[in-house]
Scaffold this active site. Structure first.
Site, PDB file in Angstrom:
ATOM      1  N   LYS A 141       0.847  -1.193   0.000  1.00  0.00           N
ATOM      2  CA  LYS A 141       0.000   0.000   0.000  1.00  0.00           C
ATOM      3  C   LYS A 141       0.880   1.240   0.000  1.00  0.00           C
ATOM      4  O   LYS A 141       1.828   1.340   0.792  1.00  0.00           O
ATOM      5  CB  LYS A 141      -0.892  -0.004   1.242  1.00  0.00           C
ATOM      6  N   ASP A 147      -5.243   0.540   8.082  1.00  0.00           N
ATOM      7  CA  ASP A 147      -5.050   0.243   6.663  1.00  0.00           C
ATOM      8  C   ASP A 147      -5.754  -1.032   6.202  1.00  0.00           C
ATOM      9  O   ASP A 147      -5.797  -1.308   4.999  1.00  0.00           O
ATOM     10  CB  ASP A 147      -3.554   0.116   6.348  1.00  0.00           C
TER      11      ASP A 147
END
Length: 279
Positions: free
Chosen positions: A13, A135
């Site tokens: 990410k 996340d």
């Protein structure tokens, strides 16, 4: 009969921007972030078994726990209320991403585990994945999204143009809580309006006007991050991802990304350096 198994890719990410816009009463920071995903990542494989277990291998597996401290195990244990107590899984995690690196490695692993086990066991995903980490929700849908709140509010963005990047980590683990604690100004403006980006240059111009509010406090804790940003200066835009220490440099083409990655690898053979697309 061979045991059923499911494999999921846990993509890195990348916070192309990360604005800290406030703090809730419970101390959690409010974020406004544009998140994209790289073409590199870890791999999670789950197989039918009578009990829950985890093994970790791969080039960056050293020091990664295999017990309840690992987010993969915490993710698996979230299914307990909906399962027979005798049901288990053998989980294999191949680590290709550095740890505590600001690219969601642990969260991506947890999200991949949730998706793989839901398929293996034919059960719904657990509620409240954000409880595993801010996340995790965005990593459950590894596509470019706007992430707000403490990670629970996700919204679509205009299509990203073709993006190439060099990802660099200097081999220094940076824990997230100290970075947030070192952030002096915790109420900052949100991202500006996202236009329709028709060219990579248009996106880079827009992105350059955004920020990562955690970059300065992270550099204060790990000054080597400044060296990484300096190494990425030949790119179109260099910025830190997440709470560090991984940084990215946006490039004009795949060729430029490969050339810059090779140069940085030669100059810093002990750093983790990867050229990748972002999407």
């Amino acid at each position: 009969m061979k045991a059923k198994s499911v494999t999921r890719f846990a993509r890195a990410k990348i916070n192309l921007s990360l604005h800290v816009t406030g703090v809730r009463d419970d101390g959690y920071h409010l974020l406004d972030s544009l998140v994209a995903f790289a073409g590199v990542g870890d791999e999670v494989t789950v197989s039918e078994a009578s009990e829950l277990s985890l093994i970790v291998d791969g080039p960056l597996s050293e020091g990664v726990p295999t017990d309840g401290r690992n987010l993969v195990m915490k993710a698996a244990q979230m299914f307990a209320p909906s399962l027979d107590l005798s049901q288990g899984a053998a989980i294999s995690l191949t680590k290709n991403l550095p740890n505590a690196a600001g690219i969601g490695g642990g969260s991506a692993d947890a999200a991949a585990t949730l998706l793989a086990l839901a398929e293996l066991w034919d059960v719904p995903l657990p509620d409240d994945p954000v409880s595993l980490g801010a996340d995790v929700p965005v990593c459950l849908s590894p596509m470019a999204l706007r992430m707000r709140g403490v990670g629970e509010y996700l919204s679509p963005i205009p299509p990203l143009p073709a993006l190439w990047a060099v990802l660099v980590n200097p081999g220094v683990a940076v824990e997230t809580p100290p970075v947030f604690k070192a952030l002096c100004d915790k109420e900052n403006p949100a991202m500006s309006v996202m236009p329709e980006w028709t060219r990579t240059a248009d996106f880079v111009t827009w992105c350059a006007a955004q920020r990562n509010d955690l970059e300065a406090p992270a550099i204060g804790l790990a000054p080597v991050i400044q060296d990484v940003l300096a190494a990425l200066e030949p790119s179109l835009l260099a910025r830190m991802s997440g709470s560090g220490a991984t940084c990215f440099g946006l490039c004009e083409s795949a060729e430029q990304a490969e050339v810059l990655a090779a140069q940085i690898s030669r100059d810093h053979p002990d750093w983790w350096v990867v050229a990748s697309t972002l999407s």
